[in-house]
Design an enzyme around this catalytic site. Structure first.
Site, PDB file in Angstrom:
ATOM      1  N   ASN A   1       0.859  -1.428   0.036  1.00 27.60           N
ATOM      2  CA  ASN A   1       0.034  -0.038   0.031  1.00 27.60           C
ATOM      3  C   ASN A   1       0.763   1.265   0.006  1.00 27.60           C
ATOM      4  OD1 ASN A   1      -2.576   1.725   0.591  1.00 27.60           O
ATOM      5  ND2 ASN A   1      -1.774   1.688   2.583  1.00 27.60           N
TER       6      ASN A   1
ATOM      7  N   HIS B   1       0.812   5.252   1.305  1.00 27.08           N
ATOM      8  CA  HIS B   1       0.063   6.113   2.396  1.00 27.08           C
ATOM      9  C   HIS B   1       0.794   7.445   1.855  1.00 27.08           C
ATOM     10  CE1 HIS B   1      -2.328   7.187   5.562  1.00 27.08           C
ATOM     11  NE2 HIS B   1      -1.385   7.877   5.959  1.00 27.08           N
TER      12      HIS B   1
ATOM     13  N   SER C   1       4.697   6.664   2.639  1.00 28.38           N
ATOM     14  CA  SER C   1       5.295   5.411   3.206  1.00 28.38           C
ATOM     15  C   SER C   1       4.606   4.314   1.984  1.00 28.38           C
ATOM     16  CB  SER C   1       4.758   5.611   4.546  1.00 28.38           C
ATOM     17  OG  SER C   1       5.154   6.280   5.089  1.00 28.38           O
TER      18      SER C   1
ATOM     19  N   ASP D   1      -2.512   0.721   7.700  1.00 29.12           N
ATOM     20  CA  ASP D   1      -1.441   1.348   7.827  1.00 29.12           C
ATOM     21  C   ASP D   1      -0.038   0.938   8.766  1.00 29.12           C
ATOM     22  OD1 ASP D   1      -2.400   3.019   5.706  1.00 29.12           O
ATOM     23  OD2 ASP D   1      -3.327   4.507   7.415  1.00 29.12           O
TER      24      ASP D   1
END
Ligand code: GAR
Length: 190
Positions: free
Chosen positions: A103, A105, A137, A146
């Site tokens: 992912n 972020h 990130s 997260d």
């Protein structure tokens, strides 16, 4: 056999498009599917433009799993990239793809992460707190928002007169430069 990648995105999909472009000529990493949880997400138009198969599955279907698993198996997906995907990734998917879901972020985790911290809300919080820097990130996905292991971070300055839109623009720039390369590096080490 190339590594086959699915991109999950909920919104505009500018990162998705950037990733699709980056890997367009790559023989070993192929973007094979774009999945969204919203039928009106602009990312679906972008997928169409590049003739990448796309699909929409709502929150319930994603949580329940059978349709999504069938789809991922059909396209033989090896790796999943979350690029502005706002739903929580269910446990069964994390177990199916251990260290194979990443992912991005739009902040320097662990700061400004967690439920409700996405997109513009993140940049508004960063400006409200008078931070002097923000950034991106890239992390592996686990069952908490997260909180998976961080793979890569890059920083940008936040100036006293920057608006949330200014910060968003700087962060997007970092995302476009780094995210595809980080995905490539992670896949190379699989
Ligand atoms: C990106 O900035 C991404 O970091 C963020 O959503 C934006 C999507 O933009 N993701 C999150 O906030 C996840 N918590 P895009 O649709 O133009 O790629």
């Amino acid at each position: 056999m190339p590594t086959k990648v699915a991109i999950f995105a909920s919104g505009s999909g500018s990162n998705a498009e950037n990733i699709i472009n980056y890997f367009a000529q790559n023989e070993t990493i192929k973007i094979c599917l774009v999945l969204s949880n919203r039928s009106d997400a602009f990312v679906l138009e972008r997928a169409k433009k590049y003739q990448i198969p796309s699909a929409v599955l709502g929150k319930k279907d994603i949580e329940e799993g059978s349709k999504l698993i069938e789809m991922l198996n059909f396209y033989d997906i090896d790796f999943i990239v979350l690029a502005g995907f706002l739903l929580k990734i269910p446990e069964y998917l994390i177990n199916m793809y251990p260290n194979r879901i990443v992912n991005i972020h739009p902040a320097l985790l662990p700061n400004y992460g967690g439920k409700g911290m996405y997109g513009h809300f993140v940049h508004e919080a960063v400006v409200a707190a008078r931070e002097t820097e923000s950034g991106i990130s890239v992390h592996f996905v686990n069952s908490n928002y997260d909180e998976g292991d961080i793979i890569f971070q890059a920083k940008c300055p936040v100036l006293p007169f920057d608006t949330p839109d200014d910060v968003a623009a700087k962060v997007h720039e970092l995302e476009y430069i780094h995210f595809p390369q980080v995905i490539e590096q992670v896949i190379r080490t699989l």
